[in-house]
Design a protein around this motif. Structure first.
Motif, PDB file in Angstrom:
ATOM      1  N   ASP A  68       0.856  -1.183   0.000  1.00  0.00           N
ATOM      2  CA  ASP A  68       0.000   0.000   0.000  1.00  0.00           C
ATOM      3  C   ASP A  68       0.895   1.238   0.000  1.00  0.00           C
ATOM      4  O   ASP A  68       2.027   1.195   0.501  1.00  0.00           O
ATOM      5  CB  ASP A  68      -0.906   0.004   1.227  1.00  0.00           C
ATOM      6  N   LEU A  69       0.360   2.335  -0.545  1.00  0.00           N
ATOM      7  CA  LEU A  69       1.260   3.437  -0.866  1.00  0.00           C
ATOM      8  C   LEU A  69       0.560   4.792  -0.846  1.00  0.00           C
ATOM      9  O   LEU A  69      -0.533   4.946  -1.380  1.00  0.00           O
ATOM     10  CB  LEU A  69       1.813   3.169  -2.283  1.00  0.00           C
ATOM     11  N   ALA A  70       1.217   5.767  -0.216  1.00  0.00           N
ATOM     12  CA  ALA A  70       0.813   7.166  -0.362  1.00  0.00           C
ATOM     13  C   ALA A  70       1.972   7.886  -1.048  1.00  0.00           C
ATOM     14  O   ALA A  70       3.085   7.928  -0.515  1.00  0.00           O
ATOM     15  CB  ALA A  70       0.518   7.792   1.002  1.00  0.00           C
ATOM     16  N   VAL A 183      -6.653   2.822  -6.923  1.00  0.00           N
ATOM     17  CA  VAL A 183      -5.816   4.031  -6.921  1.00  0.00           C
ATOM     18  C   VAL A 183      -6.703   5.264  -6.784  1.00  0.00           C
ATOM     19  O   VAL A 183      -7.699   5.395  -7.502  1.00  0.00           O
ATOM     20  CB  VAL A 183      -4.993   4.147  -8.233  1.00  0.00           C
ATOM     21  N   LEU A 184      -6.355   6.145  -5.888  1.00  0.00           N
ATOM     22  CA  LEU A 184      -7.008   7.451  -5.809  1.00  0.00           C
ATOM     23  C   LEU A 184      -6.020   8.488  -6.327  1.00  0.00           C
ATOM     24  O   LEU A 184      -4.977   8.719  -5.717  1.00  0.00           O
ATOM     25  CB  LEU A 184      -7.407   7.779  -4.364  1.00  0.00           C
ATOM     26  N   ASP A 185      -6.331   9.074  -7.481  1.00  0.00           N
ATOM     27  CA  ASP A 185      -5.437  10.079  -8.063  1.00  0.00           C
ATOM     28  C   ASP A 185      -5.951  11.458  -7.680  1.00  0.00           C
ATOM     29  O   ASP A 185      -7.159  11.688  -7.611  1.00  0.00           O
ATOM     30  CB  ASP A 185      -5.387   9.918  -9.585  1.00  0.00           C
ATOM     31  N   GLU A 186      -5.018  12.379  -7.471  1.00  0.00           N
ATOM     32  CA  GLU A 186      -5.349  13.690  -6.897  1.00  0.00           C
ATOM     33  C   GLU A 186      -6.153  13.483  -5.620  1.00  0.00           C
ATOM     34  O   GLU A 186      -7.260  14.005  -5.430  1.00  0.00           O
ATOM     35  CB  GLU A 186      -6.048  14.584  -7.920  1.00  0.00           C
ATOM     36  N   ALA A 187      -5.556  12.670  -4.769  1.00  0.00           N
ATOM     37  CA  ALA A 187      -6.221  12.204  -3.557  1.00  0.00           C
ATOM     38  C   ALA A 187      -6.599  13.340  -2.616  1.00  0.00           C
ATOM     39  O   ALA A 187      -7.564  13.228  -1.861  1.00  0.00           O
ATOM     40  CB  ALA A 187      -5.332  11.204  -2.833  1.00  0.00           C
ATOM     41  N   ASP A 188      -5.869  14.447  -2.660  1.00  0.00           N
ATOM     42  CA  ASP A 188      -6.225  15.567  -1.778  1.00  0.00           C
ATOM     43  C   ASP A 188      -7.639  16.046  -2.072  1.00  0.00           C
ATOM     44  O   ASP A 188      -8.395  16.394  -1.169  1.00  0.00           O
ATOM     45  CB  ASP A 188      -5.207  16.718  -1.889  1.00  0.00           C
ATOM     46  N   ARG A 189      -8.013  16.012  -3.356  1.00  0.00           N
ATOM     47  CA  ARG A 189      -9.356  16.451  -3.723  1.00  0.00           C
ATOM     48  C   ARG A 189     -10.397  15.361  -3.498  1.00  0.00           C
ATOM     49  O   ARG A 189     -11.583  15.649  -3.315  1.00  0.00           O
ATOM     50  CB  ARG A 189      -9.371  16.913  -5.176  1.00  0.00           C
ATOM     51  N   PHE A 195     -16.229  14.542  -1.362  1.00  0.00           N
ATOM     52  CA  PHE A 195     -16.376  13.179  -1.873  1.00  0.00           C
ATOM     53  C   PHE A 195     -16.290  12.117  -0.782  1.00  0.00           C
ATOM     54  O   PHE A 195     -16.242  10.932  -1.076  1.00  0.00           O
ATOM     55  CB  PHE A 195     -15.300  12.900  -2.922  1.00  0.00           C
ATOM     56  N   HIS A 196     -16.259  12.558   0.459  1.00  0.00           N
ATOM     57  CA  HIS A 196     -15.988  11.628   1.558  1.00  0.00           C
ATOM     58  C   HIS A 196     -16.889  10.390   1.538  1.00  0.00           C
ATOM     59  O   HIS A 196     -16.416   9.250   1.586  1.00  0.00           O
ATOM     60  CB  HIS A 196     -16.115  12.357   2.906  1.00  0.00           C
ATOM     61  N   GLY A 223      -5.065  15.963   7.267  1.00  0.00           N
ATOM     62  CA  GLY A 223      -6.331  15.257   7.425  1.00  0.00           C
ATOM     63  C   GLY A 223      -6.528  14.202   6.348  1.00  0.00           C
ATOM     64  O   GLY A 223      -6.916  13.067   6.627  1.00  0.00           O
ATOM     65  N   ALA A 224      -6.243  14.585   5.111  1.00  0.00           N
ATOM     66  CA  ALA A 224      -6.395  13.666   3.979  1.00  0.00           C
ATOM     67  C   ALA A 224      -5.402  12.519   4.096  1.00  0.00           C
ATOM     68  O   ALA A 224      -5.737  11.362   3.837  1.00  0.00           O
ATOM     69  CB  ALA A 224      -6.194  14.407   2.663  1.00  0.00           C
ATOM     70  N   GLU A 225      -4.189  12.841   4.528  1.00  0.00           N
ATOM     71  CA  GLU A 225      -3.173  11.803   4.666  1.00  0.00           C
ATOM     72  C   GLU A 225      -3.563  10.794   5.747  1.00  0.00           C
ATOM     73  O   GLU A 225      -3.401   9.585   5.581  1.00  0.00           O
ATOM     74  CB  GLU A 225      -1.815  12.417   4.999  1.00  0.00           C
ATOM     75  N   GLN A 226      -4.111  11.311   6.825  1.00  0.00           N
ATOM     76  CA  GLN A 226      -4.538  10.426   7.912  1.00  0.00           C
ATOM     77  C   GLN A 226      -5.627   9.473   7.440  1.00  0.00           C
ATOM     78  O   GLN A 226      -5.627   8.284   7.738  1.00  0.00           O
ATOM     79  CB  GLN A 226      -5.060  11.273   9.070  1.00  0.00           C
ATOM     80  N   MET A 227      -6.535  10.020   6.652  1.00  0.00           N
ATOM     81  CA  MET A 227      -7.616   9.198   6.129  1.00  0.00           C
ATOM     82  C   MET A 227      -7.058   8.140   5.175  1.00  0.00           C
ATOM     83  O   MET A 227      -7.459   6.977   5.197  1.00  0.00           O
ATOM     84  CB  MET A 227      -8.629  10.089   5.409  1.00  0.00           C
ATOM     85  N   ALA A 228      -6.107   8.562   4.330  1.00  0.00           N
ATOM     86  CA  ALA A 228      -5.503   7.634   3.370  1.00  0.00           C
ATOM     87  C   ALA A 228      -4.774   6.516   4.102  1.00  0.00           C
ATOM     88  O   ALA A 228      -4.992   5.327   3.840  1.00  0.00           O
ATOM     89  CB  ALA A 228      -4.547   8.377   2.446  1.00  0.00           C
TER      90      ALA A 228
END
Ligand code: ADP
Ligand code: MG
Length: 245
Positions: A68-70, A183-189, A195-196, A223-228
């Motif tokens: 798994d990867l960020a 894969v989630l691309d442009e994951a910040d958005r 889109f939660h 916040g987004a990173e924590q969720m990812a």
């Protein structure tokens, strides 16, 4: 190599996580280590993708090792191929005609806008030319019936916006239980509040125990990173920064 002009890495790369695999230095390394489909290498050369970019070097190995990867890397550094190349390599062959392949999609790429989904689709077509891969673009613009019908069958890669993907799931026309790569691309958005709920639903629908999750972005707020990272197992986090001058 000219000793007076040592090769300066253009990017500073930071990885965090257990046992990050050795990156590839060339697409030849990819060939030697993981035997990608021949047409993929032909298509890389044909499109002048002669050397992997920094994010591609690292993410190829990480994805091929099933981790798994960020991945965080600036715009224009080649994030699309950083996941498409290893995903196509690990899929190896189109599923159609393969009796053992499960139903539905094998890989799903989610992007926040129709335009972005279209761009990813175009890159994917470049890389898969010459074999009968079934690549489906799901975005608002696509007519419902045809692609919905397609997605019930064996699909190699679905590229989609979240709303369209969830609509398709809810109509009962989409089978994601065999997805191995999400894969989630442009994951910040994608991971922001807008889109939660859709993302939760998509992630839950990709229920296979071996689904590999990866998020890509130019920036990833805390916040987004924590969720990812919260939806991942033993992830690797990689940050590519432009080296300060
Ligand atoms: P990002 O998603 O990081 O913003 P893209 O995946 O959109 O970057 O790639 C930016 C551009 O670089 C695209 O035009 C793409 O075709 C090109 N590109 C990607 N990888 C390579 C490569 N290895 N060699 C040359 N060009 C590349
Ligand atoms: Mg991109």
């Amino acid at each position: 190599e000219d000793p007076q002009q040592p090769l300066q890495p253009k990017h500073r790369v930071t990885t965090k996580g257990n046992n990050a695999p050795v990156p590839i230095e060339t697409f030849d390394d990819l060939r030697e280590r993981w035997q990608p489909p021949a047409h993929l290498l032909v298509n890389l050369a044909k499109n002048q993708f002669s050397q992997p970019t920094a994010i591609q070097s690292h993410c190829t190995s990480i994805i091929m090792e099933g981790r798994d990867l960020a991945a965080i890397s600036p715009t224009g550094t080649g994030k699309t191929l950083a996941y498409l190349v290893p995903i196509i390599t690990s899929l190896q062959n189109p599923a159609s005609g393969n009796e053992d392949a499960g139903k539905g999609a094998r890989a799903v790429i989610v992007a926040p806008t129709r335009e972005l989904a279209q761009q990813i689709y175009n890159e994917c077509l470049k890389l898969t030319e010459g074999r009968k891969w079934r690549i489906v673009l799901f975005s608002k613009a696509t007519a419902n019936t045809l692609s919905d019908k397609l997605a019930r069958d064996k699909v190699d890669i679905i590229i989609a916006t979240p709303l369209r993907l969830v609509a398709c799931l809810q109509s009962g026309n989409l089978e994601l239980t065999n997805v191995r790569h999400l894969v989630l691309d442009e994951a910040d958005r994608l991971l922001d509040t807008e889109f939660h709920d859709q993302l939760e639903e998509i992630i839950a629908a990709c229920s296979h125990s071996k689904v590999q999750k990866a998020v890509f972005s130019a920036t990833l707020p805390a916040g987004a990173e924590q969720m990812a990272l919260g939806m991942m197992r033993d992830p690797i986090r990689i940050v590519v920064g432009l080296k300060d001058t």
